[in-house]
Write an enzyme that holds these catalytic residues in place. Structure first.
Site, mmCIF file in Angstrom:
data_model
loop_
_atom_site.group_PDB
_atom_site.id
_atom_site.type_symbol
_atom_site.label_atom_id
_atom_site.label_comp_id
_atom_site.label_asym_id
_atom_site.label_seq_id
_atom_site.Cartn_x
_atom_site.Cartn_y
_atom_site.Cartn_z
ATOM 1 N N SER A 256 10.109 -4.154 7.468
ATOM 2 C CA SER A 256 9.715 -2.967 6.725
ATOM 3 C C SER A 256 10.874 -2.479 5.874
ATOM 4 O O SER A 256 12.044 -2.676 6.226
ATOM 5 C CB SER A 256 9.310 -1.861 7.688
ATOM 6 O OG SER A 256 10.449 -1.486 8.425
ATOM 7 N N LYS A 257 10.508 -1.840 4.800
ATOM 8 C CA LYS A 257 11.527 -1.463 3.824
ATOM 9 C C LYS A 257 12.452 -0.360 4.308
ATOM 10 O O LYS A 257 13.489 -0.132 3.723
ATOM 11 C CB LYS A 257 10.876 -1.105 2.493
ATOM 12 C CG LYS A 257 9.861 -0.026 2.589
ATOM 13 C CD LYS A 257 9.124 0.109 1.278
ATOM 14 C CE LYS A 257 8.037 1.143 1.432
ATOM 15 N NZ LYS A 257 7.093 1.144 0.348
ATOM 16 N N ARG A 258 12.071 0.336 5.364
ATOM 17 C CA ARG A 258 12.992 1.350 5.883
ATOM 18 C C ARG A 258 14.144 0.690 6.630
ATOM 19 O O ARG A 258 15.198 1.274 6.789
ATOM 20 C CB ARG A 258 12.265 2.304 6.830
ATOM 21 C CG ARG A 258 11.490 3.352 6.070
ATOM 22 C CD ARG A 258 10.660 4.185 7.034
ATOM 23 N NE ARG A 258 9.716 4.979 6.287
ATOM 24 C CZ ARG A 258 9.903 6.254 5.971
ATOM 25 N NH1 ARG A 258 10.996 6.871 6.341
ATOM 26 N NH2 ARG A 258 8.993 6.902 5.284
ATOM 27 N N LYS A 259 13.915 -0.527 7.102
ATOM 28 C CA LYS A 259 14.961 -1.183 7.904
ATOM 29 C C LYS A 259 15.668 -2.306 7.170
ATOM 30 O O LYS A 259 16.805 -2.636 7.453
ATOM 31 C CB LYS A 259 14.345 -1.705 9.193
ATOM 32 C CG LYS A 259 13.734 -0.579 9.997
ATOM 33 C CD LYS A 259 13.464 -0.956 11.425
ATOM 34 C CE LYS A 259 12.972 0.267 12.177
ATOM 35 N NZ LYS A 259 11.939 -0.029 13.119
ATOM 36 N N ASP A 413 9.354 5.275 -4.890
ATOM 37 C CA ASP A 413 8.996 3.908 -4.531
ATOM 38 C C ASP A 413 7.723 3.436 -5.236
ATOM 39 O O ASP A 413 7.529 2.249 -5.462
ATOM 40 C CB ASP A 413 8.815 3.819 -3.007
ATOM 41 C CG ASP A 413 8.936 2.395 -2.546
ATOM 42 O OD1 ASP A 413 10.016 1.823 -2.741
ATOM 43 O OD2 ASP A 413 7.950 1.845 -2.013
#
Ligand code: GLU
Length: 500
Positions: A256-259, A413
């Site tokens: 995921s893009k948060r990680k 985003d």
């Protein structure tokens, strides 16, 4: 089924080009090459609202950068008509008619209100599974259905899933997969506006385009029973299905893009070499030999055996990719390295953009280096002044973190055209919607993306830095803000109440 191996990727152009697309493309490409077959690129843009030409061209560019080339596709053509689904709607409509005539699909005239009431009733009754359509319109006689359609009554077309038994589908890596038919919804195939859904368009195209191996990510397994029933209803043999394991963050959650950065544009901008990225992606399911991690694309293709892909939950470990990239960099000669640098990070095109912003602000040419530092480095360090200004005026560090997080994930985003006017508009409407003074928000954003409190005009700067770098730096700022100690007293401005 044709003898020649034909594989495809079928990305939906609804965002930034995803590293998962590169991963799936690589395995499809390798299998086609290994067998002397063809690799096809098909753009699945049936979702008219979310699809965009900007996203489509980024997919093309990212794959070109990686050196994964396709034999047929929207830009190069091929023998099967257009390779962009939005140009193939007539084909899907005809195929839906075939299913209607065979009784494998039916028109559904249920109104939105009825469907909502149905969902509500199911929720209340706590139906454990299949919170789906109840089959109300299946009872309508075919002739009546036809008459109502001809009279122009709004409707969708649904697949008539068998109401009992199981759908059994073979997956090359997982063996027989069994699905209880009562748990599978009567999937909408054609929406009320006449557009097809993914399921119909995908199956029809895979068949018409002679795809022999559907190699895609694990997340599509839940669609398999619907697809298998569609193949059956059309009387078509189905391709070999092979669902690759999902890429995972180091904590094993789905990437995921948060990680992790997930956009291919990031890897390109940060200076990962395409050959290192491909090698790393190939390792997410393939081992050339027990003690060997580095191999070329040619070696991968030569050794590749689709049925031997390992399912052990590959981990997308950015640290490992970076380490591997270093090894690839050291393999280049210095002139080759210079060429790579000139390709992107110090290309004339990029230097010109940075110089345009620095022009008015330097007195000696050497000032440029210090002034423009943040346009070139990866991770930023904030000095004490900047760190204090990372916290918005009148807000706590936690509130600033929350705002930056939402601004990034829910607003910036979404921008596919990364232009100053769009960035500004997005940030201003975020302020309007959330009761922020623009100046209060702009300063933390400025510090987050540049590491400084005084910079060239913010939106132009953000444009030149690019979305990926801004994204990475904003994420880092959110983490930094979250790590700041909570204010002790009543104060809110970080300059005073946060420990640097
Ligand atoms: N359009 C789907 C996607 O976005 C394709 C899935 C498939 O390969 O069937 O990934």
């Amino acid at each position: 089924m044709a003898d020649t191996v034909r594989t495809r990727i079928a990305p939906s152009p609804t965002g930034d080009p995803h590293v998962g697309t590169a991963y799936v493309a690589l395995f499809n490409y390798a299998w086609a090459r290994k067998n002397g077959g063809q690799f096809i690129l098909r753009i699945e843009d049936t979702d008219r609202e979310r699809s965009s030409p900007a996203s489509e061209s980024m997919i093309f560019e990212a794959l070109h950068w990686l050196g994964v080339s396709w034999d047929e596709g929207p830009d190069v053509g091929g023998p099967f008509g257009p390779y962009r689904q939005s140009e193939r709607f007539e084909i899907y409509r005809k195929h839906a008619e075939r299913l209607l005539a065979a009784g494998a699909a039916y028109p559904c005239f249920c109104t939105k209100e009825r469907l909502e009431a149905l969902r509500e009733a199911q929720r209340k009754a706590k139906v454990a599974h299949a919170l789906g359509y109840d089959g109300h319109c299946r009872a309508i006689a075919q002739g009546d259905g036809r008459r109502r359609r001809e009279a122009g009554e709004p409707h969708v077309i649904r697949l008539a899933m068998p109401r009992e038994g199981e759908t059994v589908v073979a997956d090359l890596l997982r063996g027989e997969l069994r699905f209880d038919n009562t748990l599978v919804d009567d999937q909408v195939l054609i929406k009320s506006d006449g557009y097809p859904t993914y399921h119909l368009a995908n199956v029809v195209d895979d068949h018409l385009m002679g795809i022999t191996h559907v190699i895609r990510a694990e997340e599509w397994i839940s669609s398999l029973p619907k697809h298998a029933q569609l193949y059956r209803a059309f009387g078509w043999g189905s391709p070999v299905f092979c669902h690759l394991p999902l890429l995972r963050n180091t904590d094993k959650s789905k990437i995921s893009k948060r990680k992790n950065p997930v956009s291919l544009n990031y890897y390109r901008r940060a200076g990962y070499l395409p050959e290192a990225l491909l090698n790393f992606l190939a390792l997410q399911g393939w081992a050339i030999a027990e003690d060997r991690e580095e191999f070329t694309l040619e070696e991968f293709i030569a050794s590749f055996e689709l049925s031997k892909v390992t399912l052990g939950g590959p981990v997308f470990d950015l640290g490992k990719l970076t380490w591997m990239n270093g090894k690839y960099i050291r393999r280049l000669t210095v002139p080759q390295l210079l060429e790579r640098l000139r390709g992107d990070l110090v290309s004339d095109e990029y230097l010109l953009k940075v110089l345009t912003l620095a022009h008015e602000r330097i007195e000696k040419l050497e000032d440029f280096v210090e002034y423009a530092r943040f346009f070139f480095v990866g991770e930023l360090e904030y000095d004490a002044e900047a760190r204090a200004k990372l916290v918005a005026k009148r807000r706590t560090a936690a509130q600033t973190a929350q705002a930056l997080d939402r601004l990034l994930e829910e607003n910036l985003d979404q921008l596919l055209e990364w232009e100053p006017a769009r960035i500004e508009e997005t940030m201003r409407s975020f302020c309007d919607a959330n009761g922020w003074k623009t100046s209060d928000l702009f300063m933390p954003v400025r510090v987050a993306v540049t590491g400084k409190a005084a910079t060239p005009p913010l939106f132009e700067t953000m444009e030149v830095l690019g979305k990926e770098i801004c994204r990475r730096r904003l994420r880092r700022a959110v983490e930094t803000l979250r790590g700041m100690k909570a204010p002790g007293g009543t104060g809110t401005h970080g300059g005073e109440d946060e420990t640097p």
